[in-house]
Write a protein that holds these residues in place. Structure first.
Motif, short mmCIF file in Angstrom:
data_model
loop_
_atom_site.label_atom_id
_atom_site.label_comp_id
_atom_site.label_asym_id
_atom_site.label_seq_id
_atom_site.Cartn_x
_atom_site.Cartn_y
_atom_site.Cartn_z
N PHE A 149 0.72 -1.00 -0.03
CA PHE A 149 0.10 -0.10 0.11
C PHE A 149 0.78 1.33 0.00
O PHE A 149 0.57 2.17 -0.71
CB PHE A 149 -0.83 0.17 1.14
CG PHE A 149 -2.16 -0.58 1.04
CD1 PHE A 149 -3.51 0.08 1.32
CD2 PHE A 149 -2.35 -1.81 0.53
CE1 PHE A 149 -4.80 -0.44 1.14
CE2 PHE A 149 -3.71 -2.46 0.30
CZ PHE A 149 -4.76 -1.74 0.32
N VAL A 151 -4.35 6.54 1.36
CA VAL A 151 -3.48 6.28 0.48
C VAL A 151 -3.31 7.01 -0.98
O VAL A 151 -2.28 7.74 -1.06
CB VAL A 151 -3.49 4.65 -0.03
CG1 VAL A 151 -2.26 4.39 -1.32
CG2 VAL A 151 -3.44 3.73 1.10
N PHE A 187 -6.52 -4.97 -3.56
CA PHE A 187 -6.30 -3.71 -2.85
C PHE A 187 -7.78 -3.28 -2.01
O PHE A 187 -7.68 -3.09 -0.84
CB PHE A 187 -6.42 -2.22 -3.96
CG PHE A 187 -5.84 -0.97 -3.37
CD1 PHE A 187 -4.35 -0.75 -3.37
CD2 PHE A 187 -6.71 -0.19 -2.72
CE1 PHE A 187 -3.87 0.43 -2.79
CE2 PHE A 187 -5.92 1.03 -2.10
CZ PHE A 187 -4.84 1.20 -2.10
N SER A 212 -8.99 -5.48 1.99
CA SER A 212 -9.21 -4.68 3.13
C SER A 212 -10.35 -5.26 3.87
O SER A 212 -10.74 -4.44 5.16
CB SER A 212 -9.45 -3.07 2.66
OG SER A 212 -8.35 -2.71 1.98
#
Length: 413
Positions: A113, A173, A226, A230
């Motif tokens: 990340f 991010v 991604f 999570s």
């Protein structure tokens, strides 16, 4: 059954991390396609080097700063940096009895990340920045700047305490990376020939649209890791269903972003602009990243679609302000990242606009100001921009001593 769930969740987390790592290839191809051929080798060098630097700095200090500090705080623990007994390895080892997965899987997922955040900077400062100034900045961003705001949020700091919600990182991010990029662009200035004295804006086309398109598809694929990773676990029915919903929504938002950006480009410019469609895909993905779980699939499509419209408007607007961003990174990740964070309360009743706005301001101010200071120091100490002659000839030769497409040039005799 507990051991099986632990093994499954750890494996799932690692695979999602590997998908996010593959996004480094996506950023490399996208940026290489959108710069001129004479700058291709240098931007590829930046991308592989920044990934290595991010992994190393996050291992040495970043992960410790982000996840070893007390809840609700502003300043992360500096014990390891000041010679205390704690270390990154100790943080990892201390979490091996976590209920869901190995702590080392969490580290692996988090380290890719931070590399993503730094990749955003690369494209925005392309074609005129000194390679080693960029790499030194990568050390600071990935080791110190990003982990501080990461601690505030995912590390349980003050933004987490007030209820700031960002599922997979639209703000944490993507906006953070874009904030650092904006500071760099302001210090660096535009490329030669981009803007005329009379306010004219001159397009500087990229060298390889097939490569840029491939990069976008790679990013689209990597985004499933991604956002999907999570969710943090997949070993029970509820989590498995959540993971499926996250992937459906992620895909839907990207599709919505492409369609909206393409339609707006055709309406506004009278042309189906491929670069806007590519940025529309990225914008749709960034839009949904703050909460890919709560919306319906149609809602995710609309959220991504608005991001696709926003990125086109933002790219044009930044050009008018003479903020030269060759790949549209500040717009796709920064402006749209803000939208993604603000969109969370639209479908998530546990989130509030107040907390989201405070989170946006907190992350932006910290990352932008800290990055601006670092960029200005680098400018004073070693300079951040190549010479006008080197920029004209291409930074491939000046910085790397080779060309990505040597057959394009006639050899000098």
């Amino acid at each position: 059954m507990t051991e099986l769930a632990y093994a499954l969740d750890t494996f799932y987390f690692l695979i999602c991390g590997a998908l996010v790592m593959w996004m480094a290839a996506g950023f490399s191809m996208l940026e290489a396609g959108l710069v001129r051929s004479k700058n291709t080798a240098e931007i590829l060098t930046k991308n592989i080097a920044l990934f290595a630097i991010a992994c190393t700095m996050y291992l040495l200090v970043g992960y410790y700063l982000m996840y070893s500090s007390s809840a609700g705080g502003v300043l992360p623990s500096l014990g390891f940096l000041l010679g205390g007994e704690n270390s990154v390895d100790a943080v990892l080892a201390g979490g091996d009895d976590a209920p869901y997965y190995s702590a080392r899987a969490d580290f692996f997922f988090q380290v890719v990340f931070v590399a993503t955040a730094m990749s955003i900077v690369s494209g925005a400062v392309a074609e005129r920045m000194k390679l080693w100034a960029f790499l030194i900045f990568a050390v600071i961003l990935t080791g110190f700047i990003y982990p501080v705001s990461g601690y505030w949020t995912w590390g349980g700091g003050w933004l987490a305490e007030i209820g700031f919600s960002d599922y997979a990182g639209s703000g944490i991010v993507h906006m953070a990376g874009a904030s650092a990029a904006l500071a760099g662009v302001l210090v660096l200035g535009p490329r030669k020939g981009k803007y005329g004295k009379d306010g004219a804006i001159y397009a500087i086309p990229g060298a390889n649209m097939p490569l840029a398109t491939l990069g976008t598809f790679i990013l689209w694929l990597g985004w499933f890791g991604f956002n999907g990773g999570s969710e943090l676990k997949v070993s029970d029915v509820a989590s498995a269903n959540n993971m499926a919903q996250v992937l459906v929504n992620t895909n839907a938002a990207a599709a919505g972003g492409v369609i909206a950006a393409l339609i707006l480009a055709k309406t506004w410019f009278r042309k189906a602009d491929l670069t806007m469609a590519l940025n529309g895909a990225i914008a749709g993905l960034v839009s949904i990243t703050a909460d890919p779980l709560s919306p319906s699939a149609l809602g995710a499509t609309l959220i991504g679609g608005f991001g696709g419209l926003l990125v086109v408007v933002s790219i044009v607007s930044l050009d008018k302000l003479k903020l030269d961003d060759p790949v549209g990174a500040i717009s796709a990740h920064g402006v749209v990242g803000i939208w993604g964070v603000l969109a969370v309360p639209l479908s998530n009743g546990s989130a509030s606009f107040g907390a989201q706005i405070i989170g946006i301001l907190g992350i932006f101010i910290w990352v932008f100001v800290a990055s601006l200071i670092v960029w200005l120091i680098l400018k004073a100490v070693m300079g951040v921009r190549v010479s006008e002659e080197e920029e004209y000839e291409g930074v491939d030769l000046a910085e790397c001593g080779l060309e990505a497409y040597p057959e394009f040039n006639v050899a000098k005799k």
